[in-house]
Design a protein around this motif. Structure first.
Motif, short mmCIF file in Angstrom:
data_model
loop_
_atom_site.label_atom_id
_atom_site.label_comp_id
_atom_site.label_asym_id
_atom_site.label_seq_id
_atom_site.Cartn_x
_atom_site.Cartn_y
_atom_site.Cartn_z
N ILE A 260 7.89 -7.20 9.73
CA ILE A 260 6.73 -7.91 9.18
C ILE A 260 5.70 -6.90 8.72
N LEU A 261 5.29 -7.01 7.46
CA LEU A 261 4.21 -6.18 6.93
C LEU A 261 3.04 -7.09 6.63
N GLY A 262 1.90 -6.80 7.24
CA GLY A 262 0.74 -7.66 7.06
C GLY A 262 -0.52 -6.88 6.73
N ALA A 263 -1.54 -7.63 6.33
CA ALA A 263 -2.88 -7.07 6.08
C ALA A 263 -3.88 -7.95 6.81
N THR A 264 -4.87 -7.34 7.41
CA THR A 264 -5.87 -8.12 8.13
C THR A 264 -7.27 -7.59 7.86
N SER A 265 -8.21 -8.51 7.78
CA SER A 265 -9.62 -8.14 7.72
C SER A 265 -10.26 -8.35 9.08
N GLY A 266 -9.46 -8.73 10.07
CA GLY A 266 -10.00 -8.92 11.41
C GLY A 266 -9.08 -9.69 12.33
N ARG B 3 9.72 -6.50 14.18
CA ARG B 3 8.72 -5.44 14.25
C ARG B 3 7.52 -5.87 13.41
N VAL B 4 6.33 -5.43 13.79
CA VAL B 4 5.12 -5.73 13.02
C VAL B 4 4.47 -4.43 12.56
N PHE B 5 4.22 -4.34 11.25
CA PHE B 5 3.44 -3.24 10.67
C PHE B 5 2.17 -3.88 10.09
N MET B 6 1.04 -3.67 10.75
CA MET B 6 -0.19 -4.36 10.34
C MET B 6 -1.20 -3.37 9.78
N THR B 7 -1.57 -3.56 8.50
CA THR B 7 -2.59 -2.73 7.88
C THR B 7 -3.96 -3.39 8.06
N SER B 8 -4.98 -2.56 8.19
CA SER B 8 -6.36 -3.05 8.32
C SER B 8 -7.30 -2.01 7.71
N ALA C 60 6.38 -1.65 21.88
CA ALA C 60 7.17 -0.79 20.99
C ALA C 60 7.39 -1.40 19.62
N ASN C 61 7.30 -2.73 19.50
CA ASN C 61 7.57 -3.37 18.20
C ASN C 61 6.29 -3.60 17.39
N ILE C 62 5.15 -3.08 17.86
CA ILE C 62 3.87 -3.27 17.17
C ILE C 62 3.37 -1.93 16.62
N HIS C 63 3.06 -1.90 15.32
CA HIS C 63 2.62 -0.66 14.65
C HIS C 63 1.37 -0.96 13.82
N ASN C 64 0.25 -0.33 14.17
CA ASN C 64 -1.01 -0.52 13.45
C ASN C 64 -1.25 0.62 12.47
N ILE C 65 -1.67 0.25 11.25
CA ILE C 65 -1.94 1.23 10.20
C ILE C 65 -3.36 0.97 9.68
N ALA C 66 -4.28 1.89 9.93
CA ALA C 66 -5.66 1.76 9.44
C ALA C 66 -5.76 2.44 8.08
N ILE C 67 -6.10 1.67 7.06
CA ILE C 67 -6.16 2.16 5.69
C ILE C 67 -7.60 2.54 5.34
N THR C 68 -7.79 3.74 4.79
CA THR C 68 -9.14 4.17 4.41
C THR C 68 -9.51 3.46 3.10
N GLY C 69 -10.06 2.26 3.25
CA GLY C 69 -10.44 1.43 2.11
C GLY C 69 -10.96 0.10 2.61
N VAL C 70 -10.82 -0.92 1.79
CA VAL C 70 -11.27 -2.25 2.15
C VAL C 70 -10.05 -3.15 2.33
N GLN D 4 -4.27 -5.59 1.32
CA GLN D 4 -3.57 -6.73 0.72
C GLN D 4 -2.74 -6.29 -0.48
N ASP D 5 -3.29 -5.39 -1.29
CA ASP D 5 -2.56 -4.89 -2.46
C ASP D 5 -1.30 -4.13 -2.03
N ILE D 6 -1.39 -3.38 -0.94
CA ILE D 6 -0.22 -2.64 -0.44
C ILE D 6 0.87 -3.61 -0.01
N VAL D 7 0.49 -4.66 0.72
CA VAL D 7 1.47 -5.65 1.16
C VAL D 7 2.16 -6.30 -0.04
#
Length: 471
Positions: free
Chosen positions: A137-143, A160-165, A184-194, A199-202
């Motif tokens: 799962i690839l996601g984007a979150t604002s919160g 597995r979860v890959f969550m961008t924020s 182990a199946n949770i992966h957080n990715i903090a993106i330097t942006g808004v 969302q555009d990456i997803v």
């Protein structure tokens, strides 16, 4: 029931196919070929059902490739008092005559996203087990989407979860909820942006069909129809609590940045639920309010996306909005493709103000809108606490402020609560001079070790990270 793409792809798919897919192959969003119709007799039959039973009745209108027994069991396992802290699941709280809050934030992460995400977790696990497959799962979150997804998917087999924020743009509590998870199946990715960069990456990864298929990429963002469908249920639940007759009308005010939450209300209204108005409440990032006032949908860049005290709505590109516009333009896939594909890419905006459909939109679809600012937020939080003894979060305050501007004495107004105040403690303290109540299970969460990767807003880098983890 078959599903089509908003951008005209001729292929039709069943529910379980689109459950794991996210975006359609042509970049569009899925919608049912038709909206099942519900009449007064059906509403009468649904009165008195538990929330899990009501969810089964509504979901079964859209899902015919899961057996009734299995779907009923999934709903019963999802919507329990143990998970949501109350037998009613989404109880109404009366503030004054004709004005209610619908409590949607009693789930594991204290936000309305749990209402759909808990169901999605069980649906994913069920379908993946049936197929003998895995899903990334690839996601984007604002919160709130991120923590709701991660808490729903943690420990789930085959997921597995890959969550961008957006790096540094969520509240400390929201960041801690996500980044403190060590599963182990949770992966957080903090993106330097808004958020819109996330969302555009997803969307870019989802549109790379070869990569998507090779690495079994799915999504839990509101572009996933299953999540939006789950949200339709609480509109019916709120209506049945607020009314005595099955023809009485109500209105809903919905804090919204990405249009997913209020789009579920649009679906409920299209099904025949007697909704007078759907009021969209925005913060300073008012792209949706601008559209409903003028017909102009204008995407803003990162520099023009305000960082506010209701950060989950700091969005200027409402990805779910395409579903409503598809209905607005008569379900014309080619035109929707032009508007959300070529036109936005070329001009960053489109204007439907002169379109006959837009001129009739208020009457046809019942939409209205309004905007709330930081000062409005503080005043509404303070007023609601002083007059009613009720503490609300910043996004719910945006909704309540705008709701008061659109009240009709003859029609009950239900404001959808979005989160508990503890998630935005800094602004609550500013408004009330006191800390909001913190559930015991979240004591000291901000001090826990964090597990997160910080990356530039680069599609290739995110893909490389997924490849590295998946092997």
């Amino acid at each position: 029931m078959l599903y089509l793409s908003t951008r005209g792809d001729p292929q039709r798919r069943h529910f379980c196919e689109i459950l794991l897919e996210g975006l359609a192959p042509d970049g569009g969003l899925y919608l049912p070929e038709r909206y099942p119709q519900v009449d007064a007799a059906t509403l009468a039959r649904w009165r008195g059902l538990s929330y899990a039973e009501l969810a089964f009745e509504i979901l079964s209108l859209y899902i015919d490739d899961i057996s009734a027994a299995d779907l009923k069991a999934i709903c019963a396992k999802t919507y329990t008092e143990e998970v949501f802290g109350t037998k009613a699941i989404v109880p109404l709280k009366k503030l004054e005559d004709g004005l209610y809050l619908e409590a949607l934030s009693n789930g594991p992460t204290l936000a309305f996203k749990d209402m759909a995400m808990q169901l999605l977790g069980h649906l994913f696990e069920y379908e993946l087990a049936r197929r003998g497959e895995q899903l990334n799962i690839l996601g984007a979150t604002s919160g709130d989407t991120g923590s709701a997804a991660e808490y729903a998917m943690r420990g789930k087999h085959g997921v597995r979860v890959f969550m961008t924020s957006p790096h540094g743009r969520m509240s400390p509590f929201q960041q801690a909820q996500m980044f403190s998870l060590q599963d182990a199946n949770i992966h957080n990715i903090a993106i330097t942006g808004v958020f819109d960069d996330c969302q555009d990456i997803v969307k870019a990864v989802s549109n790379d069909l070869d990569f998507k298929r090779k690495y079994k990429i799915g999504t839990v963002n509101s572009i996933n129809w299953a999540r939006l469908l789950a949200q339709v249920v609480y509109y019916f639940a709120g209506y049945l609590q607020a009314t005595k007759s099955n023809t009485e009308r109500v209105s809903f005010t919905v804090p919204s940045g990405n249009f997913g939450n209020v789009c579920a209300g649009h679906v409920a209204r299209m099904m025949g639920l007697p909704i007078a108005h759907l009021v969209v409440a925005t913060n300073e990032n008012d792209v949706l309010d601008e559209f409903f006032r003028t017909g102009v949908y204008r995407v803003r860049g990162a520099a023009d996306t305000h960082e506010t005290s209701s950060p989950s709505m700091d969005i200027s590109k409402a990805s779910n909005f395409e579903r409503f516009v598809f209905d607005l333009v008569g379900r014309d896939g080619a035109r929707t493709q032009d508007l959300f594909g070529a036109r936005l890419a070329r001009e960053g905006r489109f204007d439907l103000g002169a379109d006959p459909g837009f001129a009739q939109a208020a009457a046809r679809y019942g939409f209205a809108s309004g905007k709330s600012t930081h000062a409005d937020r503080l005043a509404t939080i303070r007023d609601t606490f002083e007059r009613f003894g009720v503490m609300i979060d910043t996004h719910t305050a945006d909704g309540l402020k705008v709701a008061r501007e659109h009240r009709d004495a003859a029609v009950p107004m239900i404001v959808l609560e979005t989160a508990l105040p503890i998630k935005f403690a800094e602004t609550i303290v500013e408004a009330l001079g006191r800390e909001p109540e913190r559930p015991a299970r979240f004591a000291g969460i901000e001090a826990l070790p964090k597990r997160v990767q910080v990356m530039e807003a680069d599609v290739a880098a995110v893909k490389a990270y997924i490849v590295q983890i998946c092997g």
